[in-house]
Design a protein around this motif. Structure first.
Motif, PDB file in Angstrom:
ATOM      1  N   PRO A   1     -12.933   2.776  -1.407  1.00 43.18           N
ATOM      2  CA  PRO A   1     -11.976   2.041  -2.241  1.00 43.18           C
ATOM      3  C   PRO A   1     -11.255   2.950  -3.229  1.00 43.18           C
ATOM      4  CG  PRO A   1     -14.194   1.820  -3.135  1.00 43.18           C
ATOM      5  CD  PRO A   1     -14.323   2.635  -1.879  1.00 43.18           C
ATOM      6  N   VAL A   2     -10.059   2.522  -3.621  1.00 42.62           N
ATOM      7  CA  VAL A   2      -9.367   3.144  -4.753  1.00 42.62           C
ATOM      8  C   VAL A   2      -9.489   2.126  -5.880  1.00 42.62           C
ATOM      9  CG1 VAL A   2      -7.162   3.992  -5.633  1.00 42.62           C
ATOM     10  CG2 VAL A   2      -7.686   4.214  -3.193  1.00 42.62           C
ATOM     11  N   LYS A   3      -9.955   2.549  -7.008  1.00 44.59           N
ATOM     12  CA  LYS A   3     -10.127   1.595  -8.124  1.00 44.59           C
ATOM     13  C   LYS A   3      -9.968   2.359  -9.434  1.00 44.59           C
ATOM     14  CE  LYS A   3     -13.088  -2.354  -9.179  1.00 44.59           C
ATOM     15  NZ  LYS A   3     -14.414  -2.958  -9.092  1.00 44.59           N
ATOM     16  N   ILE A   4      -8.724   2.489  -9.865  1.00 43.08           N
ATOM     17  CA  ILE A   4      -8.455   3.326 -11.044  1.00 43.08           C
ATOM     18  C   ILE A   4      -7.614   2.601 -12.094  1.00 43.08           C
ATOM     19  CG2 ILE A   4      -8.544   5.568  -9.874  1.00 43.08           C
ATOM     20  CD1 ILE A   4      -5.147   4.828 -10.536  1.00 43.08           C
ATOM     21  N   ILE A   5      -7.751   3.067 -13.327  1.00 41.96           N
ATOM     22  CA  ILE A   5      -6.738   2.752 -14.339  1.00 41.96           C
ATOM     23  C   ILE A   5      -6.200   4.089 -14.839  1.00 41.96           C
ATOM     24  CG2 ILE A   5      -7.611   0.524 -15.115  1.00 41.96           C
ATOM     25  CD1 ILE A   5      -8.732   2.127 -17.599  1.00 41.96           C
ATOM     26  N   CYS A   6      -4.963   4.059 -15.294  1.00 38.09           N
ATOM     27  CA  CYS A   6      -4.368   5.281 -15.813  1.00 38.09           C
ATOM     28  C   CYS A   6      -3.637   4.985 -17.112  1.00 38.09           C
ATOM     29  CB  CYS A   6      -3.395   5.862 -14.796  1.00 38.09           C
ATOM     30  SG  CYS A   6      -2.337   7.096 -15.567  1.00 38.09           S
ATOM     31  N   PRO A   7      -4.202   5.409 -18.245  1.00 38.16           N
ATOM     32  CA  PRO A   7      -3.497   5.250 -19.516  1.00 38.16           C
ATOM     33  C   PRO A   7      -2.616   6.454 -19.782  1.00 38.16           C
ATOM     34  CG  PRO A   7      -5.815   5.837 -19.878  1.00 38.16           C
ATOM     35  CD  PRO A   7      -5.541   6.005 -18.415  1.00 38.16           C
ATOM     36  N   GLY A   8      -1.510   6.253 -20.466  1.00 37.08           N
ATOM     37  CA  GLY A   8      -0.682   7.405 -20.813  1.00 37.08           C
ATOM     38  C   GLY A   8       0.636   7.003 -21.441  1.00 37.08           C
ATOM     39  N   LYS A   9       1.363   8.045 -21.892  1.00 38.80           N
ATOM     40  CA  LYS A   9       2.639   7.808 -22.556  1.00 38.80           C
ATOM     41  C   LYS A   9       3.765   7.721 -21.538  1.00 38.80           C
ATOM     42  CE  LYS A   9       1.656  10.897 -25.790  1.00 38.80           C
ATOM     43  NZ  LYS A   9       1.804  12.012 -26.634  1.00 38.80           N
ATOM     44  N   VAL A  10       4.740   6.879 -21.828  1.00 35.38           N
ATOM     45  CA  VAL A  10       5.923   6.758 -20.976  1.00 35.38           C
ATOM     46  C   VAL A  10       7.167   6.715 -21.874  1.00 35.38           C
ATOM     47  CG1 VAL A  10       4.607   5.527 -19.208  1.00 35.38           C
ATOM     48  CG2 VAL A  10       5.889   4.221 -20.902  1.00 35.38           C
TER      49      VAL A  10
END
Ligand code: FA5
Length: 337
Positions: free
Chosen positions: A180-189
């Motif tokens: 499975p792929v199970k990610i979160i990605c926090p960051g600036k935009v």
């Protein structure tokens, strides 16, 4: 001479003074040494008497000097220990303490909630290619939806990412078709939005992506509803409302029932109503295929939320610009969050 020397030794107040006394009486040109030197001028019968006496005096003085030296050394050590002693019962001087920025606090809470549900945290570059930011997300050059995210371009091919969704593609590519792929990605935009109470040209997003066999919309709703209750710390109703994103099909926005929060917590609004908190949907087959996943075998969902807006809601802040102006009076209110 003996008495005088003994008195001088006794009176010495420091090692330095004691050394002077030693030189004065027992040194090469010292007074007692002079006496001993003068022996040769004495008569044969006086010599052993005076010699014996002088030697006795010298031995006596040397002993006294050693004792005094010891005593002074000890006194000096005691004085030093006393001077260097640390009083551990004294109250500490207050040090100014930093606090956690409200956005960082919200991002941390979001990470905790999702890692608690088995997600991993991924990262991606803020300076991104047009390919990852748009093309691979089903937004070709002339796609009208590009206007939804007005961009800062550095070259015609490179820009500041307008959302965290490019990390979806980068993560899937890195996984090379594995589930499975199970990610979160926090960051600036970054977007060319005019700054106002709810818009900033630089803000945060947290992306989420799940890809596996048989992933359905109901799981998306379940996970996001659980998330909403945890982040606001209360029972809530949520609804999915149809929306449009080129990289998801179908696309939705999730609303929560109207809440009002302050530093003390959140409660339902007096009037009814809904508040939008994020965008989401089922990953578009074209995005899956482009990143190396067979869209016949695998499905997935993705979502993207704005921690800045969540911080405004959760802490009852009325203007997003407060989050970026570094006013210490404002920031100190969050020292304990
Ligand atoms: C997106 O950026 C999509 N990439 C989200 C997504 C991901 C949809 C995966 C589907 C699947 P949107 O443009 O609505 O969507 O931005 C998402 C969130 O960012 C908004 O809900 C809002 O909270 C926040 N946001 C958008 N623009 C600003 C802004 N100028 N200032 C502060 N927050 C903003």
């Amino acid at each position: 001479l003996k008495k005088e020397a003994e008195a001088a030794i006794e009176a010495a107040k420091g090692l330095e003074q004691l050394r002077d006394v030693k030189v004065k009486y027992l040194g090469k040109k010292g007074e007692l040494t002079t006496v001993l030197r003068g022996m040769k001028d004495l008569s044969a019968e006086d010599r052993p008497v005076i010699g014996g006496l002088a030697n006795e005096v010298r031995t006596g003085l040397e002993k006294k000097l050693t004792e005094k030296e010891e005593e002074l050394r000890e006194a000096a050590l005691d004085a030093r220990l006393e001077a260097e002693a640390i009083d551990v019962t004294l109250a500490a001087r207050p040090q100014p303490l930093g606090g956690i920025h409200p956005i960082a606090a919200v991002v941390e809470q979001i990470e905790d909630i999702f890692t608690g549900m088995g997600f991993e945290v991924a990262e991606g570059p803020e300076v991104e290619t047009d390919q990852y930011n748009f093309e691979a997300l089903n937004l070709p050059q002339d796609h009208p939806a590009r206007d939804m995210q007005d961009s800062f371009y550095i070259t015609p091919e490179i820009l500041l990412r307008t959302h965290t969704s490019p990390v979806q593609v980068r993560t899937m590519e890195a996984k090379e078709g594995q589930v499975p792929v199970k990610i979160i990605c926090p960051g600036k935009v970054y977007r060319r939005d005019d700054d106002d109470a709810t818009h900033s040209h630089q803000f945060y997003q947290v992306e989420g992506l799940v890809v596996d066999r048989g992933i359905a919309m109901s799981e998306l709703h379940g996970i996001l509803a659980t998330f909403a209750e945890k982040i606001f710390g209360m029972a809530l109703e949520t609804r999915l409302r149809p929306s449009y994103f080129p990289f998801t099909e179908p696309s939705v926005e999730m609303d929560i029932t109207c809440i009002k929060c302050s530093g003390k917590g959140c409660r339902m609004c007096k009037q009814t109503g809904w508040i939008e908190i994020l965008g989401a949907g089922m990953v578009h087959p074209r995005v899956l295929e482009g990143a190396g996943y067979d869209s016949e075998r695998y499905t997935g969902f993705a979502f993207g939320m704005g921690p800045d807006r969540i911080a405004l809601l959760k802490y009852g802040i009325d203007d997003i610009r407060h989050l970026y102006t570094n006013d210490l009076k404002f920031l100190r209110q969050f020292q304990s969050v």
